[in-house]
Design a protein around this motif. Sequence first.
Motif, PDB file in Angstrom:
ATOM      1  N   ARG A   1      38.964  42.297  48.018  1.00  0.00           N
ATOM      2  CA  ARG A   1      39.364  43.368  47.087  1.00  0.00           C
ATOM      3  C   ARG A   1      38.084  43.900  46.436  1.00  0.00           C
ATOM      4  O   ARG A   1      37.361  43.153  45.766  1.00  0.00           O
ATOM      5  CB  ARG A   1      40.348  42.852  46.047  1.00  0.00           C
ATOM      6  CG  ARG A   1      40.720  43.877  44.977  1.00  0.00           C
ATOM      7  CD  ARG A   1      41.974  43.468  44.205  1.00  0.00           C
ATOM      8  NE  ARG A   1      43.182  43.702  45.000  1.00  0.00           N
ATOM      9  CZ  ARG A   1      44.085  42.783  45.306  1.00  0.00           C
ATOM     10  NH1 ARG A   1      43.930  41.543  44.868  1.00  0.00           N
ATOM     11  NH2 ARG A   1      45.141  43.088  46.046  1.00  0.00           N
TER      12      ARG A   1
ATOM     13  N   PHE B   1      36.332  46.289  43.694  1.00  0.00           N
ATOM     14  CA  PHE B   1      36.597  46.953  42.424  1.00  0.00           C
ATOM     15  C   PHE B   1      35.592  48.090  42.266  1.00  0.00           C
ATOM     16  O   PHE B   1      34.387  47.910  42.484  1.00  0.00           O
ATOM     17  CB  PHE B   1      36.491  45.957  41.268  1.00  0.00           C
ATOM     18  CG  PHE B   1      37.584  44.932  41.297  1.00  0.00           C
ATOM     19  CD1 PHE B   1      38.704  45.065  40.487  1.00  0.00           C
ATOM     20  CD2 PHE B   1      37.507  43.841  42.145  1.00  0.00           C
ATOM     21  CE1 PHE B   1      39.722  44.122  40.522  1.00  0.00           C
ATOM     22  CE2 PHE B   1      38.517  42.898  42.183  1.00  0.00           C
ATOM     23  CZ  PHE B   1      39.630  43.039  41.368  1.00  0.00           C
TER      24      PHE B   1
ATOM     25  N   SER C   1      40.616  49.904  42.643  1.00  0.00           N
ATOM     26  CA  SER C   1      40.402  48.919  43.697  1.00  0.00           C
ATOM     27  C   SER C   1      40.783  49.464  45.062  1.00  0.00           C
ATOM     28  O   SER C   1      41.576  50.406  45.192  1.00  0.00           O
ATOM     29  CB  SER C   1      41.203  47.633  43.425  1.00  0.00           C
ATOM     30  OG  SER C   1      42.588  47.860  43.538  1.00  0.00           O
TER      31      SER C   1
ATOM     32  N   GLU D   1      44.239  51.037  46.649  1.00  0.00           N
ATOM     33  CA  GLU D   1      45.398  50.460  45.978  1.00  0.00           C
ATOM     34  C   GLU D   1      45.718  51.317  44.758  1.00  0.00           C
ATOM     35  O   GLU D   1      44.814  51.706  44.007  1.00  0.00           O
ATOM     36  CB  GLU D   1      45.098  49.021  45.553  1.00  0.00           C
ATOM     37  CG  GLU D   1      44.849  48.092  46.722  1.00  0.00           C
ATOM     38  CD  GLU D   1      44.583  46.669  46.284  1.00  0.00           C
ATOM     39  OE1 GLU D   1      45.391  45.777  46.617  1.00  0.00           O
ATOM     40  OE2 GLU D   1      43.559  46.439  45.613  1.00  0.00           O
TER      41      GLU D   1
ATOM     42  N   ARG E   1      43.199  48.587  37.971  1.00  0.00           N
ATOM     43  CA  ARG E   1      43.176  47.123  37.938  1.00  0.00           C
ATOM     44  C   ARG E   1      42.835  46.606  36.543  1.00  0.00           C
ATOM     45  O   ARG E   1      43.336  45.588  36.095  1.00  0.00           O
ATOM     46  CB  ARG E   1      42.152  46.580  38.942  1.00  0.00           C
ATOM     47  CG  ARG E   1      42.399  46.953  40.390  1.00  0.00           C
ATOM     48  CD  ARG E   1      43.512  46.098  41.013  1.00  0.00           C
ATOM     49  NE  ARG E   1      44.827  46.466  40.574  1.00  0.00           N
ATOM     50  CZ  ARG E   1      45.528  47.513  41.019  1.00  0.00           C
ATOM     51  NH1 ARG E   1      45.009  48.317  41.913  1.00  0.00           N
ATOM     52  NH2 ARG E   1      46.733  47.778  40.579  1.00  0.00           N
TER      53      ARG E   1
ATOM     54  N   SER F   1      42.609  36.326  35.909  1.00  0.00           N
ATOM     55  CA  SER F   1      43.728  36.821  36.708  1.00  0.00           C
ATOM     56  C   SER F   1      44.375  35.665  37.456  1.00  0.00           C
ATOM     57  O   SER F   1      43.685  34.799  37.992  1.00  0.00           O
ATOM     58  CB  SER F   1      43.246  37.876  37.710  1.00  0.00           C
ATOM     59  OG  SER F   1      44.291  38.264  38.584  1.00  0.00           O
TER      60      SER F   1
ATOM     61  N   LEU G   1      44.911  41.509  40.693  1.00  0.00           N
ATOM     62  CA  LEU G   1      45.726  42.705  40.470  1.00  0.00           C
ATOM     63  C   LEU G   1      45.868  43.001  38.981  1.00  0.00           C
ATOM     64  O   LEU G   1      45.774  44.158  38.553  1.00  0.00           O
ATOM     65  CB  LEU G   1      47.100  42.532  41.114  1.00  0.00           C
ATOM     66  CG  LEU G   1      47.119  42.553  42.648  1.00  0.00           C
ATOM     67  CD1 LEU G   1      48.523  42.236  43.156  1.00  0.00           C
ATOM     68  CD2 LEU G   1      46.656  43.914  43.173  1.00  0.00           C
ATOM     69  N   THR G   2      46.109  41.973  38.184  1.00  0.00           N
ATOM     70  CA  THR G   2      46.229  42.142  36.735  1.00  0.00           C
ATOM     71  C   THR G   2      45.337  41.118  36.042  1.00  0.00           C
ATOM     72  O   THR G   2      45.087  40.030  36.572  1.00  0.00           O
ATOM     73  CB  THR G   2      47.680  41.955  36.256  1.00  0.00           C
ATOM     74  OG1 THR G   2      48.130  40.634  36.619  1.00  0.00           O
ATOM     75  CG2 THR G   2      48.597  42.994  36.881  1.00  0.00           C
ATOM     76  N   TRP G   3      44.896  41.491  34.834  1.00  0.00           N
ATOM     77  CA  TRP G   3      43.929  40.654  34.133  1.00  0.00           C
ATOM     78  C   TRP G   3      44.304  40.497  32.670  1.00  0.00           C
ATOM     79  O   TRP G   3      44.872  41.409  32.069  1.00  0.00           O
ATOM     80  CB  TRP G   3      42.532  41.281  34.213  1.00  0.00           C
ATOM     81  CG  TRP G   3      42.000  41.381  35.606  1.00  0.00           C
ATOM     82  CD1 TRP G   3      42.196  42.403  36.486  1.00  0.00           C
ATOM     83  CD2 TRP G   3      41.219  40.400  36.283  1.00  0.00           C
ATOM     84  NE1 TRP G   3      41.574  42.141  37.681  1.00  0.00           N
ATOM     85  CE2 TRP G   3      40.953  40.914  37.574  1.00  0.00           C
ATOM     86  CE3 TRP G   3      40.698  39.162  35.936  1.00  0.00           C
ATOM     87  CZ2 TRP G   3      40.202  40.213  38.518  1.00  0.00           C
ATOM     88  CZ3 TRP G   3      39.948  38.463  36.862  1.00  0.00           C
ATOM     89  CH2 TRP G   3      39.711  38.984  38.133  1.00  0.00           C
TER      90      TRP G   3
END
Length: 777
Positions: free
Chosen positions: A115, A117, A126, A138, A142, A202, A207-209
């Motif tokens: 992935r 960024f 991302s 995507e 992110r 994450s 994907l999420t933080w």
Amino acid sequence: MRQFRHFALFIAGLIGCLPLHAQSPAVYGWSSFGVLPFRGYDFIIFKAPTRYVMYFTQLAADGSEGPTNAPGRAFSADLKTWTQDPNDVCGTSGDLCSVSVRRAGALTLPDGRIRMFLFGGAGLLSAISSDGVVWTSESGTRFANDSSSIYEHKGPRWASFVPLSDGSVRMYFSGGLVPGSAGTPTWYNGIFDNGVILSAVSKDNGLTWVREPGVRINPIVQGPVTNLTINGVNQNQFACGDVTAVSVTENGKGLFRIYCPGGDTTVSYVSKDGLSFALESKVPADQGDAKAFVMPDGRIWLITNGPGAIDDMIVWGPQSLFLKNVQFTGGPKPFGSATIGVTGSATGPVTFETVDGEAGGCGNLVCPFHPEYYTFSPSSGTAPFSSVVSYSGPAGYFPTNLVIHAKSAGATAAGAIFCMGAVLGRSDTDVFCKSPVPELPMNKMEFAFSGAVPGGLAPVTQTSNILSLGGHGYPFTVASSVPWATVSPASGTAPASLAVKVDPTGLTPGTYSGIITITAEGTIEQFAVNATVSTGAVITAVLNAASAGSSIAPNSFATIYGTSFTASGLSWTPTTVLPSNLGGVSVTINGKTAYLSYAGPGQVNVLTPTDTISGNVTVQVTTASGTVTSTATLSPVAPSWFTYSLGGPTWIAALIVNPANAGSAIYVAPTGSLGAQTSRSAQAGDFLALYANGLGATTPAAPEGVVLTTAYPVDDLSRIKVTIAGRDVPVLYAGLVGAGLYQINIQVPAGLDRGELPVEMYVSGQPTQGAVTLNFQ
């Protein structure tokens, strides 16, 4: 602090009961894989399923960096040999360039995909790839900017990723402080656009933080910091603008490391938990775009770049050959010669090569690297041995840093000489690189005089060195715009030292300004010279008494410089209570009473009061002729060695002590060098007591304003780190043993080189002054 003549010997009971033995760890050092066959900057490195992949930004045809430069890509099977992809990156990468051509970082996922960024307007975007070449965008953001955070002044920037033991991943990213916030000095003016390192976690592979509270690295707090005056503004020249993090195991212990570009090189920070980091050391590399990767065998592969983008790939790990003890030894500024030590063992003879150079101070000009401009004497040898590297090229080229390889049949050790061109906090390479933009060798110089009218002390001239012009053979001229300021010599041929003299005779009270102009090889440089004439006392500077640095600390010694404080010098002779007044002079710092150890016409030495505030504070000196004020930077710690010089090296005030007989002590200096005072060089196994200033809080807190009759250990011994020639040495004790006098106990390890070796201390990540040594045999 020039009046500090004696240091106390309160060592009884501090060493004898401490453990004296430890398991010998593996010896780590830097080796080299060589230089990249292509040139670029803004590196991203990751492991794809079948190979390592590097993305970077290519230099333009003229060697410059810019926002329109095209991205490049390269591949490697072993991190050592790299082949640049000849194809157009944007034309063969799917969605990558349509999302953003600016890469922030890359995360390898558990299934082998990557992935990437990328910088976006509202945060990090991302794209994902299965081979590291073709990318699919995507949707969504992110990691969004937090506009409410004082630490994300410019939003998330560069990012680096470290897997955690619970299966989650931590992202370290660079932010930037809002001016004047979070304890930043009042002079902060945006130099920290990318100046702090933060973190987030994450649990879904990026994907999420979720942000983690606090700051991982703030160079203002953890250092290293270089304060310069540029365009009239005091600026911090260390900004952790890039970040690369790794998780490693060394000698059976798990560690987190972060590498950041420093003011003159890349530096490393270390942490046991990945959250609380302390400054560790400099890295023998340039200062840009550091990127690290953990190799399959556990070593750390690191690449950096500087102006000109000649990139040295270096590796950190256990090894047998080391390049160490790289010490500047003077000569014509900005660079004369330096001594380097080769230690350990190697197969066959060891030879040298210079592989990288960074021409600081040249603006955007490209100063090509010339390895033929350097010579080594001897040029080869069998480890261990020493060699002197000297600059032998023309006056038109002087890099600031020099990276050196010591090569043998079985290993290539890496080392560096930092800040070769540093003169008064700057590099004067603009003269040699023919910069068309005039640069100030020093923004301004301040002089202050008192007694220019009847009733005051007799005015005297003041002389200060302003610049040591480097190079060999180029002519220069100097001129002053005002008659009361003169510079000598007025002309000559470099190298030469220039001095400015200000004579207040005939000047009435007031403020005066002039301009000094230096002309050399078509470059004109100017700086302001200011003089203040008054009838009473004047403060010109408030400095750390041991290092002459700009930061002072509570319960430590500081020196106030100026004029007309007293008619003659007086020193304290306390028995129980420390004096707050000497010869009619008293001092307050941040409104609190300081204790005077010396008061003279041009200098007052004080023991600062305890305080918890950080930042700029008011310093007030009251004399018989009135009260004057100035400011100082107060920090929780301002570590510095107490030192002395005897016509040669600057030595730390240190004693060799005998744990079995605490009353027996010997000065650490070559035998016979101190006259009647007993001295000898330090040897392996010796216990040393080193004396320092500004180490911070103790537990219990030491009483204020009295002569101490017992020792007070620092509150956390783990925040004290000592190195000898770059090698960590366990600290057995650290604490106050007298009013404002800190003592640090160490034992000299085996295996050190002989001669003058640099001794450094880091307190809560803050380093002591440089170029301080002890003599070992």
